[in-house]
Design a protein around this motif. Structure first.
Motif, short mmCIF file in Angstrom:
data_model
loop_
_atom_site.label_atom_id
_atom_site.label_comp_id
_atom_site.label_asym_id
_atom_site.label_seq_id
_atom_site.Cartn_x
_atom_site.Cartn_y
_atom_site.Cartn_z
N PHE A 122 12.01 2.67 -11.81
CA PHE A 122 12.56 1.37 -12.20
C PHE A 122 13.21 0.66 -11.02
O PHE A 122 13.08 -0.57 -10.88
N SER A 123 13.92 1.39 -10.17
CA SER A 123 14.55 0.73 -9.01
C SER A 123 13.49 0.21 -8.06
O SER A 123 13.60 -0.91 -7.53
N GLY A 124 12.45 1.02 -7.81
CA GLY A 124 11.35 0.52 -6.99
C GLY A 124 10.61 -0.62 -7.67
O GLY A 124 10.18 -1.58 -7.02
N GLY A 125 10.48 -0.54 -9.00
CA GLY A 125 9.82 -1.62 -9.73
C GLY A 125 10.56 -2.93 -9.63
O GLY A 125 9.95 -4.01 -9.63
N ALA A 126 11.90 -2.87 -9.55
CA ALA A 126 12.69 -4.10 -9.42
C ALA A 126 12.32 -4.84 -8.14
O ALA A 126 12.21 -6.08 -8.14
N LEU A 127 12.13 -4.12 -7.04
CA LEU A 127 11.74 -4.75 -5.79
C LEU A 127 10.28 -5.18 -5.83
O LEU A 127 9.93 -6.27 -5.36
N TYR A 128 9.42 -4.36 -6.41
CA TYR A 128 7.99 -4.68 -6.46
C TYR A 128 7.75 -5.97 -7.25
O TYR A 128 6.88 -6.78 -6.89
N LEU A 129 8.53 -6.18 -8.31
CA LEU A 129 8.38 -7.39 -9.12
C LEU A 129 8.75 -8.66 -8.38
O LEU A 129 8.34 -9.75 -8.76
N LEU A 130 9.55 -8.51 -7.32
CA LEU A 130 9.99 -9.67 -6.53
C LEU A 130 9.03 -10.00 -5.40
O LEU A 130 9.17 -11.05 -4.76
N LEU A 131 8.09 -9.12 -5.12
CA LEU A 131 7.13 -9.35 -4.05
C LEU A 131 6.03 -10.31 -4.51
O LEU A 131 5.72 -10.40 -5.71
N PRO A 132 5.39 -11.01 -3.58
CA PRO A 132 4.27 -11.88 -3.96
C PRO A 132 3.05 -11.04 -4.34
O PRO A 132 2.96 -9.85 -4.02
N ASP A 133 2.12 -11.68 -5.03
CA ASP A 133 0.89 -10.99 -5.41
C ASP A 133 0.13 -10.56 -4.16
O ASP A 133 0.00 -11.32 -3.19
N SER A 134 -0.36 -9.33 -4.18
CA SER A 134 -1.09 -8.80 -3.03
C SER A 134 -1.97 -7.66 -3.47
O SER A 134 -2.01 -7.28 -4.66
N SER A 135 -2.65 -7.06 -2.49
CA SER A 135 -3.52 -5.92 -2.77
C SER A 135 -2.75 -4.61 -2.83
O SER A 135 -3.32 -3.56 -3.14
N VAL A 136 -1.45 -4.66 -2.52
CA VAL A 136 -0.62 -3.45 -2.55
C VAL A 136 -0.34 -3.09 -4.01
O VAL A 136 0.28 -3.87 -4.75
N SER A 137 -0.80 -1.89 -4.40
CA SER A 137 -0.57 -1.46 -5.78
C SER A 137 0.87 -0.97 -5.95
O SER A 137 1.58 -0.69 -4.98
N TYR A 138 1.26 -0.88 -7.21
CA TYR A 138 2.62 -0.42 -7.53
C TYR A 138 2.86 0.99 -7.00
O TYR A 138 3.90 1.27 -6.40
N PHE A 139 1.89 1.88 -7.15
CA PHE A 139 2.08 3.26 -6.72
C PHE A 139 2.07 3.37 -5.21
O PHE A 139 2.81 4.18 -4.64
N LEU A 166 4.97 -3.07 5.09
CA LEU A 166 4.21 -4.03 4.28
C LEU A 166 3.64 -5.18 5.10
O LEU A 166 2.87 -5.99 4.57
N SER A 167 4.04 -5.30 6.37
CA SER A 167 3.60 -6.44 7.18
C SER A 167 2.09 -6.56 7.32
O SER A 167 1.58 -7.68 7.42
N PRO A 168 1.32 -5.43 7.32
CA PRO A 168 -0.14 -5.63 7.39
C PRO A 168 -0.72 -6.32 6.15
O PRO A 168 -1.79 -6.93 6.24
N ALA A 169 -0.06 -6.22 5.02
CA ALA A 169 -0.62 -6.76 3.78
C ALA A 169 0.06 -8.03 3.31
O ALA A 169 -0.55 -8.81 2.55
N LEU A 170 1.32 -8.26 3.71
CA LEU A 170 2.09 -9.40 3.20
C LEU A 170 2.80 -10.12 4.34
O LEU A 170 3.20 -9.49 5.33
N PRO A 171 3.01 -11.44 4.22
CA PRO A 171 3.79 -12.17 5.24
C PRO A 171 5.22 -11.63 5.30
O PRO A 171 5.85 -11.37 4.26
N ALA A 172 5.73 -11.46 6.51
CA ALA A 172 7.08 -10.90 6.68
C ALA A 172 8.14 -11.76 6.02
O ALA A 172 9.12 -11.25 5.47
N SER A 173 7.95 -13.09 6.04
CA SER A 173 8.95 -13.99 5.45
C SER A 173 9.03 -13.79 3.94
O SER A 173 10.13 -13.80 3.37
N ASP A 174 7.87 -13.58 3.29
CA ASP A 174 7.88 -13.36 1.85
C ASP A 174 8.53 -12.03 1.50
O ASP A 174 9.29 -11.93 0.52
#
Length: 854
Positions: free
Chosen positions: A221-238, A271-279
Motif C-alpha cells: 500500500f505504501s508503494g502503491g501510494a507513490l505508484y498512483l501519483l506517477l504518470p502513465d508509463s510502461s513500468v508495471s506496479y510490480f 525510473l529515469s529511463p522510462a519516465l521524465p525526471a520532472s514528472d
C-alpha cells in the motif's frame, strides 16, 4: 568512564557527519539527474494531476497506516497482554507518523509508544517487547517482498551509479535466506533467542506468518501510494515495487530523517529511463505531502491532545491564560482570515480552471450548475472581504453571516472545478469559528460599521488586483461583448467577466447600503492628554469610583473648561454612563443635558448606571426611567474599630498582623513603575487561580498606565510581594476605595481580607471619612422589578465571579458593619430593562460573557 563518554561523543559526531554527507551526495546525484528538467515542469505536472489521483494515493496511504496498526497488534499477541484496539491504533499511528518523518525509529517511535502504553498500564519491558515485534515485522515484510520482487522482476541498475553489480538478484537471495532462517527459528526454537548479552523471546509461527502478511500489505500500500501519483508509463506496479523497496532500504541505511533526498534520488535514477525526471520528482513531492506530512500533522495533533489530557493541571492553567487573552485577539485573527479567504476566492475565480476537473464534473453536473457555482463563489469572496471588519468588531450578525458564506464557499469550490485546496482551507476556518460563538456577542447591523481607510484600501487592492490578474490571465482572449452570454465548459474568460461584474456589483451595493445606513458608533477611547485632564478634574469629585475614568476604556465627555466630565461606553444602541458626572454641581446638569442631546443626534439610547440617590431626580427630568438596583456599602472610618467587625475579620487581622513575615506597605504613585513586574505576576496568578479573565467598565483591569496614576497598597511575605490593591481616593479625603484587590494564587484566601483591613486602617490614619466597599443586591430582591434579572445583576455586581448569589455579596460586606446607600439605574423608556442590564454586563465582561467560566 571519561574515555567512554569521549568515545561516544566522537561516534555520535561521526554518525551525524556521515548522515549529512550522504544527504548532500544524494542531493548532488538528484541534481545531476534532473539537470534537464525545470521547476516549471515539476509544478506543471503537479497542477495537471487529477484530483482523483491524489484521493486514491491518500486512500492507499491510510490503508498502509491501517496495516501498520497490526504491527502493534501482533506485538500484544506476542506478550499475551490484551488491550483495546482503538488504543493500539492511536499509539501506532502517532508513533509511525513521527518515526517516518524524523527517522531514528527506536527513539522517536519507541519513545512515543512508551509514553502511551505506560499510561495504559504497560511496563517498560513489555513496551520494549512490543517495539521489537513492530521493528521485526517491518523487516520481515521487507525481506518477504524483497525475496519475491528482487527475484521475479529485479530492476536494472544504470551504469551511472557505479556499483560492482548490475542486478539486485543477489539482494533477493539474501532476503530469501534471511526470511527462511527466521521461519525455521520460529518452528524449532522455543524460548528466548540470545544475541550477545540480549535475550529476545522468539515469536510463534502464527505470529511470524502474521508478520509476513501484515508487513507485505504495508509495503504494497505504501508503494502503491507513490505508484498512483506517477504518470502513465510502461513500468508495471510490480516492477515499481522492486524500485520502491530498494529506495526505502537505501534511505533507511543512510539514516537521513525520513530518507529525505535519498529516496527521491534512487527513485528518479531508476525510473529515469522510462519516465521524465520532472514528472517523477513531482510525484515524489506529492508523495511526501500525502504519505509523510499529512500523517505527521495528524500525529502531532494526536500526541498534543494526549499530553493535554494526561497533564490536565499544567495545561489547564495554560489554557486559562490563553482563555483570558483569546477574546481580545481571536476576533482580530478571524477577521484577517475571513478577509484573506475572500481574497483567495476572488483570485481563484479569475484564474483558469483545470480543464480535466471541469470536464470530469460535467459528467455528473449540468453546465448551468457549474456556471452558477463559479458565480456564487465569486460573490461569497466579495462578501467575505467586507465582513472581515464586522468579525473584527465581534458582531454577532457578521459571525452568523460569515459561517453561512464559508459553508457556501466550500460547496462552491467543489462544484465550480473541484478546487479542494480552497475548500479545505475554508472548511478549517468554518470549523474553528463554529466553536468560537462566545467571542462575537455584540449586536448591530453589518451595514452600520465604520471602515477605516486601511480596510477600504485593502478591499480595493484585492478587488482591483483580482481584475488585473484576470486581464493578464486572459490577455490572449478577445474580451468582446459576446462573452457575456457565452456559456461553455471550457470558456473560463466568460466566467471571469461575469464573476468580476458580480463582485463589483456586490461591493457597490454594500457601499451604498452602508452609506445610507446610520453608522454604528464605537467608544472613542481617550488619549493621554484627555486622561491627564480627567485626573485634574478628579480633584472636584467626592466619589472614589470617578478614578475608574483613568482606565482608558471609557469615552470622556468634557465641559468647555475641561474641568468636569462624564465617562461612558457604547454597547449596541445603548450609551452607558458610569456614575454621575464628575465635577462641580453646576457642571453635572450641563453635562447630562449635553449627553442626552448627543444620544438623540446619534439615535442612541442613554443609560446612567450606579447614579447617586441624591441626583436621580435629575434623570427623571430627562424623561428617563429610574430604578433602584443596588445599595452601596460605605464604612464610616471615623468610628471604625477592630472590635466592631465580624469575628472572622478580627481573627484574620490578628493572625496576619502578628506574623513577622507579612509586611504591609503603600507604594506612592511615583514608585509604582519599579514594581510593575511583581504586580503583574501576582495579578496573573490571581486570575489563574480564580479561573477568570480581566473585566472592565465598572471594575478595573491590570494596565500599567492605570496603576501608575495612583498609589498601590501591597503585602510582602519575607520580602516577596504576594498581594496588592490599587487605591482610589476622592477629593478632600471624603472617600477611599480599592479597585484591583489581588493575591498570589498559592496564598491563603484570607490574605485579601487582611490587605483590605490594613487599607481601611491606613485610610483612617490619613483622615479619610468613608471607605467604599462597592455595591450589593437589594434585600427585597424578590419584590423588585429586578427579580427576573438576578443572574445579570449578579454578573454586574460580582464581575469576577466571587459570589454565586446576591446574598453572598451582601454578607461579605456586612462583616465590615457598613452603612448602605441606594444606587440607581436610569435608562431610556425605549430600552427594556433586560437589554439595559445585558448591555452593562457585556461592557463589564468586555464583550465576552458567554465564553467565561465564573
Amino acid at each position: 568512564m571519561e574515555n567512554t563518554d569521549k568515545r561516544n561523543k566522537v561516534v555520535q559526531t561521526i554518525s551525524v557527519l556521515v548522515v549529512v554527507v550522504l544527504f548532500y551526495i544524494a542531493l548532488w546525484v538528484l541534481r545531476r539527474e534532473i539537470r534537464t528538467s525545470h521547476y516549471d515542469d515539476v509544478v506543471h505536472y503537479l497542477r495537471q494531476m487529477p484530483a482523483e489521483q491524489f484521493l486514491l494515493a491518500f486512500l492507499a496511504t491510510m490503508a498502509s497506516y491501517f496495516a501498520l496498526t497490526f504491527y502493534d497488534v501482533l506485538g500484544f499477541r506476542h506478550i499475551k497482554k490484551p488491550i483495546e484496539y482503538p488504543k493500539i491504533a492511536l499509539t501506532s499511528f502517532t508513533s509511525y507518523a513521527f518515526s517516518h518523518n524524523m527517522g531514528a525509529a527506536l527513539i522517536t517511535g519507541g519513545g512515543i509508544r512508551y509514553r502511551f502504553y505506560s499510561a495504559w498500564g504497560l511496563s517498560a519491558v513489555e513496551t520494549a517487547n512490543v517495539l521489537i515485534v513492530c521493528g521485526s515485522t517491518y523487516w520481515v515484510g521487507f525481506f518477504t517482498m524483497g525475496s519475491l520482487f528482487f527475484f521475479l522482476n529485479p530492476p536494472t541498475l544504470p551504469d551511472s551509479i557505479h556499483i560492482p553489480f548490475q542486478s539486485v538478484t543477489p539482494v533477493g537471495l539474501l532476503c530469501s535466506l534471511i526470511i527462511v532462517t527466521y521461519l525455521l527459528f520460529s518452528v524449532f526454537l522455543r524460548g528466548n533467542l540470545q544475541v550477545f548479552k540480549w535475550k529476545f523471546p522468539m515469536p510463534s509461527l502464527s505470529i511470524v506468518l502474521g508478520q509476513m502478511l501484515v508487513g507485505c500489505t504495508d509495503w504494497m500500500f505504501s508503494g502503491g501510494a507513490l505508484y498512483l501519483l506517477l504518470p502513465d508509463s510502461s513500468v508495471s506496479y510490480f516492477s515499481f515495487l522492486a524500485i520502491y523497496l530498494l529506495a526505502q532500504f537505501v534511505g533507511f541505511i543512510s539514516q537521513v530523517p525520513g530518507g529525505l533526498g535519498v529516496l527521491e534520488t534512487v527513485v528518479v535514477v531508476l525510473l529515469s529511463p522510462a519516465l521524465p525526471a520532472s514528472d517523477v520528482l513531482g510525484a515524489l513531492l506529492a508523495f511526501r505531502f500525502i504519505y509523510y506530512l499529512i500523517p505527521f500533522v495528524l500525529g502531532l495533533f494526536t500526541f498534543s491532545t494526549f499530553e493535554i489530557i494526561r497533564n490536565k493541571e499544567g495545561f489547564k492553567r495554560a489554557l486559562q491564560i490563553l482563555n483570558r487573552w483569546a477574546p481580545d485577539f481571536l476576533p482580530h485573527v478571524y477577521g484577517g482570515l475571513v478577509f484573506l479567504s475572500g481574497g483567495m476566492l476572488l483570485l481563484s475565480n479569475v484564474s483558469p480552471e483545470v480543464n480535466r476537473r471541469v470536464l470530469w464534473l460535467n459528467e455528473f453536473l449540468p453546465l448551468p450548475f457549474l456556471e452558477g457555482a463559479h458565480f456564487l463563489t465569486a460573490l461569497v469572496g466579495g462578501w467575505l472581504l467586507v465582513l472581515g471588519r464586522g468579525i473584527q468588531q465581534r458582531l454577532g450578525s457578521a459571525y452568523v453571516t460569515v459561517l453561512a458564506l464559508l459553508g457556501l464557499g466550500v460547496l462552491g469550490c467543489f462544484f465550480k472545478g473541484f478546487a479542494y485546496r480552497e475548500a479545505l482551507l475554508l472548511l478549517i476556518l468554518f470549523v474553528a469559528m463554529l466553536f468560537s460563538r462566545a467571542y462575537f456577542p455584540r449586536k448591530g447591523s453589518i451595514f452600520q460599521q465604520r471602515y477605516p481607510v486601511g480596510w477600504v484600501a485593502l478591499i480595493l487592492f484585492v478587488w482591483l488586483g483580482s481584475i488585473w490578474i484576470g486581464v493578464v490571465n486572459y490577455r490572449y482572449e478577445t474580451l468582446s461583448m459576446d462573452l457575456w452570454t457565452t456559456f461553455d465548459i471550457v470558456e473560463d474568460a466568460a466566467r471571469y467577466l461575469r464573476s468580476s461584474f458580480g463582485v463589483t456589483l456586490t461591493l457597490l451595493v454594500f457601499s451604498i447600503i452602508s452609506l445610507i445606513s446610520p453608522t454604528q458608533p464605537e467608544t472613542d477611547f481617550p488619549n493621554i492628554d484627555e486622561l491627564d485632564k480627567a485626573q485634574e478634574a478628579l480633584k472636584h469629585s467626592n466619589k472614589s469610583y470617578a478614578g475608574l475614568a483613568l482606565l482608558g476604556d471609557k469615552a470622556l465627555l468634557f465641559n468647555k473648561k475641561r474641568d468636569a466630565f462624564l465617562m461612558y461606553a457604547i454597547e449596541g444602541k445603548s450609551w452607558i454612563v458610569l456614575g454621575d458626572p464628575v465635577g462641580h454641581e453646576k457642571d453635572r446638569e450641563d453635562l447630562t443635558l449635553r449627553f442626552r442631546d448627543l444620544c438623540r443626534k446619534k439615535n442612541a439610547l442613554p443609560v446612567f448606571f450606579q447614579v447617586d440617590q441624591n441626583h436621580f431626580e435629575a434623570y427623571l427630568n430627562l424623561g428617563l426611567t429610574a430604578l433602584k438596583i443596588a445599595e452601596e456599602a460605605r464604612v464610616n472610618l471615623k468610628s471604625l474599630k477592630l472590635e466592631g467587625l465580624s469575628a472572622d475579620l478580627k481573627n484574620t487581622y490578628q493572625r496576619f498582623h502578628e506574623k513577622e513575615d507579612y509586611q504591609f506597605d503603600v507604594i506612592p504613585s511615583v514608585g509604582v513603575t519599579a514594581h510593575l513586574r511583581e504586580l503583574r505576576d501576582v495579578s496573573e496568578s490571581w486570575l489563574s487561580h480564580h479561573k477568570t479573565r480581566e473585566k472592565g467598565f465598572s471594575t478595573g483591569f491590570f494596565r500599567n498606565s492605570y496603576l501608575k496614576r495612583g498609589s498601590v497598597a501591597v503585602v510582602r511575605k519575607e520580602g516577596k510581594l504576594v498581594a496588592f490593591a490599587n487605591l482610589l481616593p476622592s477629593h478632600g479625603k471624603t472617600e477611599m476605595a480599592v479597585d484591583l484587590l489581588r493575591t498570589a494564587g498559592e496564598e491563603p484566601k484570607f490574605l485579601e481580607d487582611y490587605l483590605l483591613l490594613e487599607v481601611l486602617f491606613w485610610a483612617q490614619k490619613k483622615d479619610f471619612h468613608w471607605f467604599n466597599l462597592g455595591s450589593a443586591g437589594l434585600l427585597d430582591m424578590e419584590e423588585s422589578p429586578l427579580a427576573p434579572f438576578e443572574a445579570s445583576l449578579l454578573e454586574i455586581l460580582s464581575p469576577y465571579g466571587r459570589a454565586h448569589h446576591l446574598t453572598e455579596i451582601r454578607k461579605e460586606k456586612d462583616r465590615f458593619n457598613p452603612e448602605w446607600m441606594a444606587c440607581y439605574l436610569a435608562y431610556s423608556v425605549n430600552l427594556s430593562l433586560e437589554d439595559a442590564l445585558n448591555n452593562i454586563a457585556s461592557l463589564i465582561s468586555r464583550g465576552n460573557r458567554a465564553g467565561l467560566k465564573k
